[in-house]
Scaffold this motif. Structure first.
Motif, PDB file in Angstrom:
ATOM      1  N   UNK A   8      44.069  39.840  50.029  1.00  0.00           N
ATOM      2  CA  UNK A   8      43.959  39.599  51.465  1.00  0.00           C
ATOM      3  C   UNK A   8      43.616  40.910  52.178  1.00  0.00           C
ATOM      4  N   UNK A   9      42.510  40.915  52.909  1.00  0.00           N
ATOM      5  CA  UNK A   9      42.198  42.023  53.801  1.00  0.00           C
ATOM      6  C   UNK A   9      42.868  41.711  55.140  1.00  0.00           C
ATOM      7  N   UNK A  66      47.747  41.264  46.916  1.00  0.00           N
ATOM      8  CA  UNK A  66      46.987  42.518  46.960  1.00  0.00           C
ATOM      9  C   UNK A  66      46.416  42.641  48.365  1.00  0.00           C
ATOM     10  N   UNK A  67      46.834  43.658  49.099  1.00  0.00           N
ATOM     11  CA  UNK A  67      46.460  43.758  50.509  1.00  0.00           C
ATOM     12  C   UNK A  67      45.656  45.017  50.806  1.00  0.00           C
ATOM     13  N   UNK A  68      44.610  44.843  51.601  1.00  0.00           N
ATOM     14  CA  UNK A  68      43.787  45.964  52.061  1.00  0.00           C
ATOM     15  C   UNK A  68      43.966  46.160  53.560  1.00  0.00           C
ATOM     16  N   UNK A  69      43.743  47.378  53.992  1.00  0.00           N
ATOM     17  CA  UNK A  69      43.837  47.780  55.399  1.00  0.00           C
ATOM     18  C   UNK A  69      45.257  47.657  55.939  1.00  0.00           C
ATOM     19  N   UNK A 102      45.408  51.562  54.213  1.00  0.00           N
ATOM     20  CA  UNK A 102      45.651  51.742  52.796  1.00  0.00           C
ATOM     21  C   UNK A 102      45.579  50.422  52.041  1.00  0.00           C
ATOM     22  N   UNK A 103      45.620  50.531  50.711  1.00  0.00           N
ATOM     23  CA  UNK A 103      45.663  49.360  49.835  1.00  0.00           C
ATOM     24  C   UNK A 103      47.019  49.328  49.142  1.00  0.00           C
ATOM     25  N   UNK A 225      39.923  42.996  41.987  1.00  0.00           N
ATOM     26  CA  UNK A 225      39.832  42.247  43.231  1.00  0.00           C
ATOM     27  C   UNK A 225      39.168  43.111  44.285  1.00  0.00           C
ATOM     28  N   UNK A 226      38.250  42.523  45.041  1.00  0.00           N
ATOM     29  CA  UNK A 226      37.697  43.279  46.145  1.00  0.00           C
ATOM     30  C   UNK A 226      38.398  42.886  47.434  1.00  0.00           C
ATOM     31  N   UNK A 227      38.024  43.540  48.538  1.00  0.00           N
ATOM     32  CA  UNK A 227      38.751  43.357  49.796  1.00  0.00           C
ATOM     33  C   UNK A 227      38.466  42.014  50.451  1.00  0.00           C
TER      34      UNK A 227
END
Length: 234
Positions: A8-9, A66-69, A102-103, A225-227
């Motif tokens: 998840x972004x 898995x989290x981005x930003x 951050x990730x 995994x990508x964002x």
């Protein structure tokens, strides 16, 4: 056993309050009241959006998110405690983002695994911008670049990080490693790297090499995994 992963972004999840707050009081606050609880130098992500994020995660009930930003470990831990009833353990090591996004990972407390977080923030990504490759053709850009600290080509690092969460069973065997990649975006206000293409290409190459190194060391499958929710096997 089944193991459910979510990526998840969460886009600028800043959640560091200036005052202590109890999660049971959150349902009484409006977005406007919530915003008043933030630090003076950093706005909180709107309460309504935080609740919507939590609703999706709770509905899907993943074992690992898995989290981005994410705006740092404190923000990730607060999100878990305030909105997910503390059901997860937060894992995050600060990367190289100049905006503090951050990730990180949320891993269910109830799982019978030990976890270890590995950072690759110091991984080299040597590349040249167009004005460095041809200063005459891009003379204006080269002149502008003198006012910014872009660093030497060979000393450049990932713009954020490619963290890896390793899961181990009770015997200490690594059973899964999850890489979380949030590569350089197209944001380029100074015009040094249109669409972020030069840096992004260098980071893709770094991602592949990091994966290959992990594969050789761990001898098990690695999911990348990508964002934006894509899942790849390299």
């Amino acid at each position: 056993m089944k193991f459910k992963l979510m990526t998840y972004n969460v886009q600028d999840l800043f959640l560091k309050t200036a005052f202590p707050i109890k999660s049971e009081y959150l349902h009484t606050l409006s977005d406007e009241h919530w915003a008043m609880l933030g630090e003076a130098d950093q706005e909180l992500k709107p309460l309504s959006k935080l609740k919507a994020l939590a609703q999706i995660i709770l509905h899907e009930d993943p074992d690992c998110v898995c989290l981005c930003e994410v705006g740092g470990l404190t923000a990730l831990s607060n999100f878990n405690e305030f909105f997910l009833s503390g059901a997860y353990v937060a894992y995050l090591i600060p990367g190289n983002s100049d905006r503090g996004i951050e990730s990180g990972f949320l891993l269910k407390k109830s799982l019978p695994f030990n976890a270890e977080l590995q950072t690759n923030r110091h991984w080299p990504v040597p590349f040249q911008y167009l004005h460095e490759e041809d200063s005459e053709a891009y003379s204006v850009t080269a002149l502008m670049a003198e006012a910014f600290n872009l660093g030497a080509s060979e000393k450049r690092r990932l713009s954020r990080d490619i963290p890896v969460l390793h899961l181990y069973d009770s015997q200490g065997t690594c059973i899964l490693s999850v890489m979380l990649a949030h590569l350089k975006s197209g944001y380029d206000p100074q015009g040094f790297d249109q669409g972020g293409q030069k840096r992004r290409a260098a980071e893709v190459k770094a991602l592949i090499v990091i994966y290959q190194k992990l594969q050789a060391e761990k001898w098990n499958d690695h999911l990348v995994y990508d964002a934006h929710g894509g899942v790849y096997r390299l």
